[in-house]
Design a protein around this motif. Structure first.
Motif, short mmCIF file in Angstrom:
data_model
loop_
_atom_site.label_atom_id
_atom_site.label_comp_id
_atom_site.label_asym_id
_atom_site.label_seq_id
_atom_site.Cartn_x
_atom_site.Cartn_y
_atom_site.Cartn_z
N ALA A 114 0.85 -1.19 0.00
CA ALA A 114 0.00 0.00 0.00
C ALA A 114 0.89 1.24 0.00
N VAL A 115 2.02 1.14 0.69
CA VAL A 115 2.94 2.29 0.79
C VAL A 115 3.64 2.53 -0.54
N GLU A 136 12.44 2.99 2.60
CA GLU A 136 13.10 1.85 3.22
C GLU A 136 12.02 0.86 3.65
N GLY A 137 12.03 -0.31 3.07
CA GLY A 137 10.99 -1.29 3.36
C GLY A 137 11.37 -2.21 4.51
N PRO A 138 10.46 -3.09 4.92
CA PRO A 138 10.74 -4.01 6.04
C PRO A 138 11.61 -5.18 5.56
N ASP A 139 12.21 -5.90 6.51
CA ASP A 139 13.04 -7.04 6.15
C ASP A 139 12.22 -8.17 5.54
N GLN A 140 11.02 -8.32 6.06
CA GLN A 140 10.12 -9.34 5.48
C GLN A 140 8.73 -8.72 5.37
N VAL A 174 10.51 7.73 3.80
CA VAL A 174 9.40 6.86 4.18
C VAL A 174 9.97 5.52 4.63
N ARG A 175 9.52 5.04 5.78
CA ARG A 175 10.00 3.75 6.28
C ARG A 175 8.82 2.88 6.68
N GLU A 186 6.43 5.30 8.70
CA GLU A 186 6.91 6.62 9.10
C GLU A 186 7.10 7.49 7.87
N VAL A 187 6.57 8.70 7.94
CA VAL A 187 6.79 9.67 6.86
C VAL A 187 7.48 10.87 7.50
N GLU A 188 8.76 11.01 7.17
CA GLU A 188 9.57 12.04 7.84
C GLU A 188 10.03 13.09 6.83
N ASP A 189 9.88 14.35 7.19
CA ASP A 189 10.40 15.39 6.30
C ASP A 189 11.29 16.34 7.07
#
Ligand code: ADP
Length: 262
Positions: A114-115, A136-140, A174-175, A186-189
């Motif tokens: 979705a992200v 940055e996506g998750p490990d799994q 985005v993580r 997380e959406v960081e700016d």
């Protein structure tokens, strides 16, 4: 006006009843006041684009102008009607969410999809504005149960806000990650940030920071209120961290375990 006040005398059952009638009466008054304020705010929001629409339509109707001028005015009319359309759509969504009649299509899916869908949609316009976007996506895969479309809408909304409120040359990170039975987006700016005292109000309907300035950004002031409701329906949480002048981080937390409510 439902406002009533009963005298509370002594500590018997009648006094208790009187006290609770007074309490309810206060609550009703409070909600009426909130509702009136909301209606006044809506009126204001509707009036601005309508004034543009009417004004420019009148100019077009009454004057003979060359086609380039015509195009300029038509463009304004188009933009303002789009803004009205967004506002009305957002109001409907919010009303349905609050009434519980908003329909969710629940499935099991990898949250990161979705992200990345939202990232794909926003990437060209971020690029155009000169904002660097990192993911940055998750490990799994993080499989959650929820409405993929709506959660994507939440992420897109956070990304659109970042794009709207941070200047060219800034960065959005985005993580998607896992922490103790929950998935986090997380959406960081590193944009202008939000004053700490305003943070608690951000998810309120039509609330804007530095109101007049934000108004020209094309937002409806309902984005975060809607996002918060969608997240809530997923038994999740939305937290906002921000330091004025440094940037903001919006964190969506969603349970990874079986979700009973949806
Ligand atoms: P809007 O449609 O005005 O963007 P939202 O509910 O989405 O409404 O956001 C509320 C307010 O929060 C915005 O008007 C803006 O002032 C502030 N805001 C949201 N995201 C950011 C961000 N990434 N950086 C700075 N301010 C933000």
């Amino acid at each position: 006006n439902y406002s009533v006040r009963l005298p509370v005398q002594g500590g018997d059952e009648v006094a208790q009843l009187a006290a609770s009638v007074n309490y309810m009466s206060d609550r009703i008054e409070f909600y009426q006041k909130q509702r009136n304020e909301f209606l006044a705010d809506i009126g204001h929001e509707l009036r601005t684009p309508l004034t543009y629409l009417k004004g420019y339509a009148e100019i077009l109707r009454d004057s003979s102008m060359d086609s380039e001028e015509q195009r300029t005015y038509t463009e304004i009319i188009y933009e303002q009607s789009s803004r009205l359309q967004r506002l009305v759509q957002d109001l409907f969504d919010l009303a349905r969410l609050e009434q519980g009649t908003f329909s969710f299509q629940v499935e099991r899916f990898p949250l990161e999809e979705a992200v990345t869908d939202a990232l794909t949609l926003i990437e060209p316009s971020m690029d155009e504005k000169g904002i660097d976007l990192y993911y940055e996506g998750p490990d799994q895969p993080l499989i959650i149960r929820g409405d993929r479309q709506r959660l994507g809408q939440v992420v897109l909304n956070l990304l659109e806000n970042a794009k709207r409120y941070i200047p060219a040359g800034s960065t959005v990170r985005v993580r998607v990650k896992e922490h103790k039975d929950a998935a986090y987006i997380e959406v960081e700016d590193n944009g202008p940030g939000i004053p700490e005292e305003e943070l608690p109000y951000l998810t309120e309907r039509l609330y804007r920071v530095e109101k007049s300035r934000s108004k020209e950004t094309g937002g409806t002031g309902l984005g975060l209120a809607i996002s918060q409701e969608i997240i809530r329906k997923h038994n999740g949480s939305l937290s906002i961290e921000s330091v004025k002048g440094r940037g903001s981080t919006f964190i969506v937390g969603l349970p990874l375990k079986k979700d009973e409510e949806l």
